[in-house]
Scaffold this motif. Structure first.
Motif, mmCIF file in Angstrom:
data_model
loop_
_atom_site.group_PDB
_atom_site.id
_atom_site.type_symbol
_atom_site.label_atom_id
_atom_site.label_comp_id
_atom_site.label_asym_id
_atom_site.label_seq_id
_atom_site.Cartn_x
_atom_site.Cartn_y
_atom_site.Cartn_z
ATOM 1 N N LEU A 1 0.855 -1.188 0.000
ATOM 2 C CA LEU A 1 0.000 0.000 0.000
ATOM 3 C C LEU A 1 0.885 1.230 0.000
ATOM 4 C CD1 LEU A 1 -2.867 1.296 0.349
ATOM 5 C CD2 LEU A 1 -2.424 1.238 2.806
ATOM 6 N N HIS A 2 0.715 2.082 -1.004
ATOM 7 C CA HIS A 2 1.472 3.334 -1.101
ATOM 8 C C HIS A 2 0.585 4.488 -0.663
ATOM 9 C CE1 HIS A 2 3.706 6.743 -2.678
ATOM 10 N NE2 HIS A 2 2.660 7.088 -3.402
ATOM 11 N N VAL A 3 1.065 5.276 0.284
ATOM 12 C CA VAL A 3 0.324 6.441 0.779
ATOM 13 C C VAL A 3 1.196 7.678 0.649
ATOM 14 C CG1 VAL A 3 -0.582 7.570 2.846
ATOM 15 C CG2 VAL A 3 -1.188 5.195 2.355
ATOM 16 N N GLU A 4 0.651 8.710 0.037
ATOM 17 C CA GLU A 4 1.293 10.033 0.023
ATOM 18 C C GLU A 4 0.291 11.049 0.542
ATOM 19 O OE1 GLU A 4 3.178 13.494 -2.879
ATOM 20 O OE2 GLU A 4 2.597 11.556 -3.749
ATOM 21 N N MET A 5 0.559 11.593 1.706
ATOM 22 C CA MET A 5 -0.297 12.628 2.270
ATOM 23 C C MET A 5 0.168 14.002 1.798
ATOM 24 S SD MET A 5 -2.829 11.432 3.897
ATOM 25 C CE MET A 5 -3.357 13.062 4.436
ATOM 26 N N SER A 6 -0.806 14.877 1.456
ATOM 27 C CA SER A 6 -0.476 16.241 1.021
ATOM 28 C C SER A 6 -1.479 17.237 1.597
ATOM 29 C CB SER A 6 -0.452 16.325 -0.501
ATOM 30 O OG SER A 6 -1.689 15.885 -1.049
ATOM 31 N N PRO A 7 -1.627 17.280 2.917
ATOM 32 C CA PRO A 7 -2.585 18.211 3.520
ATOM 33 C C PRO A 7 -2.104 19.654 3.413
ATOM 34 C CG PRO A 7 -1.273 17.189 5.226
ATOM 35 C CD PRO A 7 -0.880 16.519 3.944
ATOM 36 N N TYR B 1 11.952 13.033 -2.167
ATOM 37 C CA TYR B 1 11.372 11.691 -2.296
ATOM 38 C C TYR B 1 12.217 10.791 -3.186
ATOM 39 C CZ TYR B 1 9.480 12.781 -6.976
ATOM 40 O OH TYR B 1 9.341 13.105 -8.305
ATOM 41 N N THR B 2 12.045 9.503 -2.960
ATOM 42 C CA THR B 2 12.652 8.498 -3.821
ATOM 43 C C THR B 2 11.769 7.265 -3.821
ATOM 44 O OG1 THR B 2 14.689 7.290 -4.338
ATOM 45 C CG2 THR B 2 14.077 7.436 -2.007
ATOM 46 N N TRP B 3 11.868 6.506 -4.903
ATOM 47 C CA TRP B 3 11.127 5.240 -4.929
ATOM 48 C C TRP B 3 11.847 4.240 -5.817
ATOM 49 C CZ3 TRP B 3 9.356 8.333 -9.005
ATOM 50 C CH2 TRP B 3 8.958 7.686 -10.163
ATOM 51 N N ALA B 4 11.617 2.980 -5.500
ATOM 52 C CA ALA B 4 12.171 1.880 -6.277
ATOM 53 C C ALA B 4 11.197 0.721 -6.181
ATOM 54 C CB ALA B 4 13.543 1.474 -5.762
ATOM 55 N N GLY B 5 10.860 0.163 -7.326
ATOM 56 C CA GLY B 5 9.867 -0.901 -7.339
ATOM 57 C C GLY B 5 8.536 -0.383 -6.845
ATOM 58 N N SER B 6 8.017 -0.969 -5.809
ATOM 59 C CA SER B 6 6.728 -0.542 -5.253
ATOM 60 C C SER B 6 6.882 0.179 -3.922
ATOM 61 C CB SER B 6 5.814 -1.764 -5.070
ATOM 62 O OG SER B 6 6.433 -2.725 -4.221
ATOM 63 N N LEU B 7 8.107 0.561 -3.564
ATOM 64 C CA LEU B 7 8.346 1.231 -2.287
ATOM 65 C C LEU B 7 8.732 2.690 -2.518
ATOM 66 C CD1 LEU B 7 10.474 -1.477 -0.427
ATOM 67 C CD2 LEU B 7 7.984 -1.237 -0.510
ATOM 68 N N ALA B 8 8.177 3.584 -1.716
ATOM 69 C CA ALA B 8 8.487 5.011 -1.822
ATOM 70 C C ALA B 8 8.577 5.617 -0.433
ATOM 71 C CB ALA B 8 7.422 5.733 -2.645
#
Length: 378
Positions: free
Chosen positions: A235-241, A347-354
């Motif tokens: 599960l990928h979550v990015e909060m931007s409140p 930020y950075t990400w690889a595969g399904s992880l961020a």
């Protein structure tokens, strides 16, 4: 029970006056007599009021004297309630707002003046710019593009307080979402938990983040679906409140069920590389060198075959239609230096992880405003 957040105080008139004084120095240097401000970030930054996007509206800032807001009559009562300014020209929905702006400039004696315009504005379309020029034939239009974006880079103490508040909303809302996230739960239930927690803690915006799971988690950006979480998902979550229009952001992954050893090792490597990048974020540091730490580090670790995206970008006051501020970005060829009290979404990400954080530049290195533990949750 979680303690309620303590809200920072509202911006005082003195802060708006300081912003206006700094802007007028730049206007004087460019020989601008009156500036037409029509991007919503800048209208709020200098005037304290966010207009609706229903029609064209503007804030007219003369080199001397009080600014005047030209706005839709429907928005005028909210302007009077929120803005530190008192001069407002309201127009009805049957009127042409560009014509009202031009008439206001003429009535106030600036028909033959040097008028600054935001040529990079989302709202000053080609047609509107041409119409404005035709209505003010004796005026000299001066390009003021990029100048206000640059002057908003370094944050005041109260701006930092708003960003820190938004960052804590990120922490709390993400934790609430992860508490709800388990096999058999729909993505929307997780998003509802996050949204409710964010609003309880002072978030102003309705589009509060990104949530994707399964194969979609590798893409970062996606539309919210109706998917039910299953064991083996990430599960990928990015909060931007947003809090008082200031946004902080944070990304975290959660494994639904036990993660693999490879996923845990990947997460630990990404975090180690990114932490090194944060330590390099000192005033005077070259942006391309800060970027290099993550870009080359991720490639050297074999976590990605290529790395074409940015590794960070500006955070601060945002407004529609822009949801992200790319005034400063971190790329391999970024030719600028960091300044104290700039704030970035790194930020950075690889595969399904961020993984990402809201980071403020300090003499000791980048300081995280988002405080949630940095790990692959499960």
């Amino acid at each position: 029970m979680t303690q309620p957040l303590v809200f920072p105080p509202p911006f005082p008139v003195e802060e708006f006056c300081s912003r206006l004084a700094a802007l007028r120095i730049l206007m004087f240097e460019r020989q601008v007599d009156v500036l037409i401000v029509d991007q919503f970030e800048h209208m709020q930054y200098f005037g304290g009021h966010r207009s609706t996007a229903a029609t064209y509206q503007a804030l007219l800032i003369p080199l001397h004297g009080e600014p005047v807001a030209v706005m839709r009559a429907l928005d005028a009562p909210v302007f009077c309630q929120m803005s530190w300014l008192t001069d407002c020209v309201a127009f009805g929905d049957n009127e042409n707002p560009i014509q009202v702006v031009a008439e206001t400039i003429l009535v106030r004696g600036h028909g033959a003046s040097a008028i600054g315009v935001e040529r990079d504005s989302h709202f000053l379309t080609v047609n509107r710019a041409l119409e404005l020029q035709n209505l003010l034939p004796d005026a000299r239009m001066v390009d003021f593009s990029g100048i206000m974006w640059d002057m908003r880079q370094v944050k005041s103490p109260l701006e930092l307080a708003c960003l820190a508040h938004a960052a804590e909303i990120c922490d709390r809302a993400t934790a609430a979402g992860f508490d709800a996230a388990r096999a058999g739960v729909n993505e929307r239930e997780v998003f509802a938990a996050m949204t409710a927690e964010a609003w309880r803690n002072g978030a102003d915006n309705s589009v509060l983040g990104v949530l994707v799971s399964g194969s979609g988690s590798a893409a970062l950006h996606s539309a919210l679906g109706h998917r039910t979480l299953a064991n083996g998902d990430v599960l990928h979550v990015e909060m931007s409140p947003e809090f008082r229009a200031y946004t902080s952001r944070m990304m975290r992954p959660k494994s639904i069920g036990a993660p693999t050893d490879e996923q845990m090792q990947t997460a630990e490597t990404m975090i180690r590389i990114q932490d090194e990048q944060f330590r390099a974020m000192r005033p005077g540091a070259e942006a391309k060198e800060v970027d290099r730490i993550v870009r080359e580090g991720i490639l050297a670790a074999g976590l990605r075959d290529s790395y074409t995206n940015i590794t960070g970008y500006t955070l601060g006051l945002v407004a529609v239609p822009r949801v992200s501020d790319f005034t400063r970005v971190f790329l391999a060829d970024s030719d600028w230096q960091l300044q104290q009290n700039q704030v970035f979404h790194m930020y950075t990400w690889a595969g399904s992880l961020a993984f990402s954080e809201s980071v403020v530049v300090t003499p000791e290195g980048g300081k995280r405003l988002t405080k949630m533990e940095r790990k692959l949750f499960y």
